[in-house]
Every structure is written in C-alpha cells, then in structure tokens.
Design a protein around this motif. Structure first.
Motif, short mmCIF file in Angstrom:
data_model
loop_
_atom_site.label_atom_id
_atom_site.label_comp_id
_atom_site.label_asym_id
_atom_site.label_seq_id
_atom_site.Cartn_x
_atom_site.Cartn_y
_atom_site.Cartn_z
N VAL A 50 0.86 -1.20 0.00
CA VAL A 50 0.00 0.00 0.00
C VAL A 50 0.89 1.25 0.00
CG1 VAL A 50 -1.63 1.33 1.41
CG2 VAL A 50 -1.96 -1.14 1.12
N HIS A 51 1.94 1.22 0.82
CA HIS A 51 2.85 2.36 0.95
C HIS A 51 3.48 2.74 -0.40
CE1 HIS A 51 5.87 4.75 3.35
NE2 HIS A 51 6.51 4.63 2.19
N GLU A 52 4.06 1.76 -1.07
CA GLU A 52 4.77 2.06 -2.33
C GLU A 52 3.80 2.49 -3.43
OE1 GLU A 52 7.74 2.57 -1.94
OE2 GLU A 52 8.11 1.38 -0.14
N ALA A 85 0.98 4.00 -2.92
CA ALA A 85 0.53 5.37 -2.60
C ALA A 85 1.54 6.36 -3.18
CB ALA A 85 0.40 5.54 -1.09
N HIS A 86 2.84 6.02 -3.10
CA HIS A 86 3.86 6.88 -3.73
C HIS A 86 3.61 6.97 -5.24
CE1 HIS A 86 6.39 7.79 -0.39
NE2 HIS A 86 6.89 6.59 -0.21
N GLU A 87 3.26 5.85 -5.85
CA GLU A 87 3.02 5.86 -7.31
C GLU A 87 1.84 6.76 -7.66
OE1 GLU A 87 4.91 4.90 -9.61
OE2 GLU A 87 6.31 3.62 -8.51
N LYS A 145 6.94 6.84 13.00
CA LYS A 145 7.73 8.09 12.90
C LYS A 145 8.30 8.33 11.49
CE LYS A 145 9.42 9.22 17.47
NZ LYS A 145 10.02 8.30 18.39
N TYR A 146 8.35 7.28 10.72
CA TYR A 146 8.86 7.41 9.35
C TYR A 146 8.05 8.46 8.57
CZ TYR A 146 10.86 6.04 4.91
OH TYR A 146 11.52 6.06 3.71
N ALA A 147 6.81 8.67 9.01
CA ALA A 147 5.93 9.66 8.35
C ALA A 147 6.50 11.07 8.42
CB ALA A 147 4.54 9.63 8.98
N ALA A 150 5.90 13.50 1.29
CA ALA A 150 5.54 12.34 0.47
C ALA A 150 5.43 11.09 1.35
CB ALA A 150 6.57 12.12 -0.63
N GLU A 151 6.36 10.95 2.30
CA GLU A 151 6.31 9.79 3.20
C GLU A 151 5.09 9.91 4.12
OE1 GLU A 151 7.81 7.24 2.61
OE2 GLU A 151 9.49 7.93 1.39
N PHE A 152 4.76 11.13 4.50
CA PHE A 152 3.59 11.33 5.36
C PHE A 152 2.34 10.82 4.64
CE2 PHE A 152 0.16 13.84 7.30
CZ PHE A 152 0.38 13.57 8.63
#
Ligand SMILES: [Zn+2]
Length: 278
Positions: free
Chosen positions: A168-170, A172-174, A225-227, A232-234
């Motif tokens: 889902v994370h990757e 979402a970046h796309e 915390k990575y957010a 973009a990471e958020f």
C-alpha cells in the motif's frame, strides 16, 4: 513503375500492415476487457483472493471492480524475482493491495509502473553520500517512476500482522507520482488540493515538530515516525493507516481520515470496522 515508386509502395504496404496489426490487437484487448468485466477471475486467482480476509470483506460492487482490475494489473505488469521465484501468491497479493488503492478508478492501473521487482527479504541499498563514505540502508520497498520494489518477507509479515503494509505504501507513492511530482499531494483539482494540503501538512508539521523536539508525542505516538521524513512519506504512511488501520485513523486523526476518504472515494472504516483486518 520505377524502382523508387515500387519502394514507396512497399513502405506504404508495410505501414498499412502495421496499422492493421495494431487495430487487431486493440480490438482483441477491448474484447478481453469486456470478457473479464462480465466473468469472475479464473479459479486459481479467486482461490488466492479468497484467502485475503480484506477481499472477502469488500462489498459486492467493490469486489466486482477488484476482480476486473486485478486481471488488468496481472496482465500488464512485469514481475521480476531477485533470488526468489515469483509465485501466484506473490503476484496476486501485490496486485490486490495495489488495486485496493484505486478502486475509485475502474480503468486506472498505474500506467507509469512497468516493473515490480520482488526481493526475498529486506533490501540492502547502497547510498552514496556526498560527504560520507558509502552507506548501507535497509528498505522494505521503493517506488520510482516505472518500478516498484517489494521485499516479500516484510510484505508477508505485515499482511499477517496488520501493522502496516509496504505494498500500500509504495503504490501510494506511485499515485502521488502520477501528477509528475512526488510531494505528498496526489492528483486533485486545485480547490480540493488546497484543502487536502492544508489538513495533511498541518498534521505533518505538528508531528515533525514534536518528533524533532522530543516532546510528549501524545496521539502521534500511534503513528510510525517514518511519516515525518517528508511530506511524500507522510502521505504514504497515512495511506497505510487509512487502508489497514482505519479505526485508529478515524478516531485519532478524523480530519486526515476524511481527506483520504474523499480522495480514495472509499470508506475503509465502514468495510473493516474496529478490527484490523488485512
Ligand atoms: Zn516511502
């Protein structure tokens, strides 16, 4: 007819043959789309999908869209295993979570993404720092313009534990990337984009400030915390919570939940309820 005219005629002939082949391929593809729209996916796909609890909880209309989209995804994307055999389980799980994010757009299938590289476990990436020696960093996944990298063991663990979801994370970046910028702002019309940025970045700044100053984090301690890495990471991390742990997001960050619900056009809390299901 002289030789040159003959040569030109031959070129025209080749050109029409090429057009004809393109047309046949296009008609074939359109017919295939019509066919997969009507029928459920083949049994081997359906069997694996039915093992994904999230899939079984999707309402009938969304399940139908998923059945359609997942077949397009599996047909279009090239899966490449790095020291791992690509199995149907890997392909279908990745396709499922990638398509989950875009159920709002039936025909959208990440047109930029061509390759999905799958690694058996956490990926060691060598970063060449400007002033320091080469650094090794560990990543679970990565999204670039046309490629997504997934560490399968990490993805599998997360699918079981529902703590997060690198797929889902990757993806979402796309989605973030699909308007040309990876900036934490997915494609939205300008009015909605303003509102989205206002809500999301306000929370991002607060979270970042508290983290940097080492203050009492309060509700932010619930979020990875990575957010706080960047906007973009958020967006990518919040998308994980939205899809995998909507109850947490809705309760503690209702404004973010609302913005993501408007953007993704899906009410994940309604589907999953209080439970973490993945
Ligand atoms: Zn990321």
């Amino acid at each position: 007819m002289d030789k040159f005219a003959l040569f030109l005629a031959f070129l025209w002939f080749l050109f029409f043959i090429f057009l004809f082949i393109q047309l046949v391929e296009y008609i074939k593809y359109k017919n295939w789309l019509k066919e997969i729209e009507k029928k459920p996916p083949p049994k081997k796909i359906l069997d694996i999908l039915n093992n994904i609890k999230y899939y079984t909880l999707l309402p009938k209309n969304l399940k139908k869209v998923m059945n359609f989209k997942i077949q397009i995804f599996l047909n279009e994307k090239k899966f490449i295993g790095i020291k791992i055999n690509i199995t149907d389980e890997i392909k279908i799980n990745i396709a499922f979570y990638a398509c989950l994010l875009t159920l709002y757009a039936k025909y959208f299938c990440y047109p930029n993404v061509e390759y999905i590289f799958v690694y058996p476990s956490t990926i060691v990436k060598k970063e060449i720092e400007k002033y320091f020696a080469n650094q090794e960093i560990l990543i679970e996944g990565e999204a670039t313009y046309d490629t997504v990298l997934i560490a399968w063991n990490d993805a599998k663990k997360e699918i079981k534990s529902c703590r997060g979801n690198v797929i889902v994370h990757e993806f979402a970046h796309e989605i973030d990337y699909s308007d040309g910028n990876i900036d934490g702002l997915p494609p939205l019309d300008s009015e909605k984009s303003k509102e989205f940025a206002k809500i999301m970045f306000r929370e991002y700044e607060k979270f970042k400030e508290k983290t940097i100053k080492g203050r009492f984090l309060g509700k932010y301690h619930l979020i990875n915390k990575y957010a706080t890495t960047n906007k973009a990471e958020f967006f990518a991390v919040m998308s994980e919570y939205f899809f995998i742990r909507p109850a947490l997001l809705k309760k503690h960050f209702p404004d973010i939940y609302k913005e993501l619900k408007t953007f993704y056009k899906i009410d994940t809390y309604k589907i999953l309820g209080e439970n973490n299901v993945c």
